[in-house]
Structures are given as structure tokens and as C-alpha cells.
Scaffold this active site. Structure first.
Site, PDB file in Angstrom:
ATOM      1  N   ASP A 279       0.815  -1.215   0.000  1.00  0.00           N
ATOM      2  CA  ASP A 279       0.000   0.000   0.000  1.00  0.00           C
ATOM      3  C   ASP A 279       0.851   1.269   0.000  1.00  0.00           C
ATOM      4  OD1 ASP A 279      -1.985  -1.874   0.260  1.00  0.00           O
ATOM      5  OD2 ASP A 279      -2.692  -1.201   2.213  1.00  0.00           O
ATOM      6  N   GLY A 280       1.907   1.269   0.807  1.00  0.00           N
ATOM      7  CA  GLY A 280       2.784   2.437   0.883  1.00  0.00           C
ATOM      8  C   GLY A 280       3.467   2.722  -0.443  1.00  0.00           C
TER       9      GLY A 280
ATOM     10  N   ASN B 137      -3.313   9.774   1.285  1.00  0.00           N
ATOM     11  CA  ASN B 137      -3.797   8.923   2.365  1.00  0.00           C
ATOM     12  C   ASN B 137      -4.364   9.730   3.530  1.00  0.00           C
ATOM     13  OD1 ASN B 137      -1.198   9.803   2.901  1.00  0.00           O
ATOM     14  ND2 ASN B 137      -0.546   7.912   3.843  1.00  0.00           N
ATOM     15  N   ASP B 138      -3.548  10.506   4.216  1.00  0.00           N
ATOM     16  CA  ASP B 138      -4.071  11.272   5.340  1.00  0.00           C
ATOM     17  C   ASP B 138      -3.171  12.444   5.696  1.00  0.00           C
ATOM     18  OD1 ASP B 138      -1.911  10.179   6.888  1.00  0.00           O
ATOM     19  OD2 ASP B 138      -3.151   8.500   7.474  1.00  0.00           O
TER      20      ASP B 138
ATOM     21  N   ARG C 271       0.782  16.945  26.313  1.00  0.00           N
ATOM     22  CA  ARG C 271       0.086  18.212  26.034  1.00  0.00           C
ATOM     23  C   ARG C 271      -1.061  17.936  25.067  1.00  0.00           C
ATOM     24  NH1 ARG C 271       1.731  20.313  30.096  1.00  0.00           N
ATOM     25  NH2 ARG C 271       3.747  21.282  30.198  1.00  0.00           N
TER      26      ARG C 271
ATOM     27  N   ASP D 263      -5.012  14.771  21.677  1.00  0.00           N
ATOM     28  CA  ASP D 263      -3.636  14.760  21.158  1.00  0.00           C
ATOM     29  C   ASP D 263      -3.532  15.208  19.706  1.00  0.00           C
ATOM     30  OD1 ASP D 263      -2.800  13.896  23.592  1.00  0.00           O
ATOM     31  OD2 ASP D 263      -2.196  11.901  22.943  1.00  0.00           O
TER      32      ASP D 263
END
Length: 184
Positions: free
Chosen positions: A41-42, A104-105, A115, A133
Site C-alpha cells: 500500500d505504501g 492517504n491522510d 500536552r 492529542d
């Protein structure tokens, strides 16, 4: 013209390439321009980032260890070359942030340990508030990766949508949202 993109780091890919090249050499095809992608996929995402502006059919043969994207099987190559397999034309979804395309994202995180940040996301007329987060904004193509690992849904790449998945929510909305592609 058929161009091959192959992740030669994978042993499975190295094993099938001689067979594929032999088939391509001996087969007269009506395909004018096509790309065959062999890998995981990558590797598909990396290839798409290189060829996204070109007009050509892309055929993906998933040979990675954990391929979540469905593709073609090696035994279907001759049918593809003979134009005997009908393919669906899919509009390649991508997100744009700071001038970069992401197939993808896109992940927005605080960048600091221990934090949280406050997020306000608008989806059409709906606004979502949460503290956590970070947030993953994913295309259908990327929905099976980080988004899925963070508890978001995996959706079909044929769907035109954007998935918003909050990361480690401290306060507020903590569920993923699937929305129309251009409404975020």
C-alpha cells in the site's frame, strides 16, 4: 505503453517481475497508456504521488505483507492486457495542506508529550469541538492505515468522502466522522 513501478525491495515482487516482463513482451495489447504497480500500500501511495497528473490507467497488484487495498491478481494480467476486465474509473482523492498533496491522510498533532490541544472542525453546518492529542483527516485510500489503527472506519476507495478521526480525546467529541469530500 505500459510502465511498471515495482518495489524491488520485496522478495515477492522480485520473483514475479520476470514472469510479468515475459507476458508483456509476448502480448499485443490495445491499452494505450497504463501503469502496473507491484508492491504494498505504501508503495502504491508513493507511486501515485509521482504520477497523479498523468492520464493513464493504474493497475495495482498488492504484494506487500499487510496490503489493505484491494487490487488485481497476477493471473489477471492477460485479461487486463486484452481489455477483458472492466475497471471502474475512480477519482483519485487527495487532501491539500501547505501546498502538499496527501493521498492517504493528514495528521495534526500537538507535537509535545503530555500536552493536548483544542480543536474545532467544521463539517458543512456541523461543528465539532474536542480536546486531545490531535486529529487525522483521511481519504478513503488512507482510511485503512493510521485512521483505522486509531479506531476510525475503513471505507471503500470508490467512496468520495473524508474521514475525521480525533486522537486520544480528553474532552468533547471522540468519534470518527465520515463526511463529503469537500465539506471539511
Amino acid at each position: 505503453m505500459i510502465k511498471i513501478f515495482a518495489n524491488r525491495k520485496l522478495e515477492r515482487v522480485r520473483k514475479v517481475l520476470p514472469q510479468v516482463k515475459k507476458i508483456l513482451k509476448n502480448f499485443k495489447t490495445p491499452l494505450k497508456k497504463a501503469y502496473f504497480v507491484f508492491g504494498g500500500d505504501g508503495f502504491l501511495l508513493k507511486t501515485l504521488s509521482e504520477i497523479y497528473t498523468r492520464e493513464a490507467k493504474v493497475y495495482f497488484f498488492p504484494l506487500g505483507e499487510n496490503s489493505g487495498i484491494k487490487g488485481f491478481k497476477l493471473k489477471e494480467i492477460e485479461k487486463i492486457l486484452g481489455n477483458k476486465i472492466k475497471t471502474r474509473k475512480i477519482k483519485l482523492p487527495y487532501l491539500v495542506a501547505s501546498g502538499f498533496r496527501a493521498f492517504n491522510d493528514i495528521v495534526i498533532k500537538t507535537g509535545k508529550i503530555a500536552r493536548t490541544a483544542k480543536f474545532k472542525i467544521s463539517c458543512g453546518r456541523k461543528e465539532i469541538f474536542f480536546e486531545g492529542d490531535g486529529v487525522i483527516i483521511s481519504t478513503p485510500l488512507g482510511s485503512g492505515a493510521y485512521n483505522f489503527a486509531a479506531g476510525g472506519p475503513q471505507i471503500s476507495i470508490e467512496k468520495i468522502a473524508t474521514i475525521i478521526t480525533p486522537l486520544v480525546v480528553f474532552k468533547g467529541w471522540g468519534k470518527s466522522i465520515v463526511t463529503k469530500e469537500d465539506s471539511v
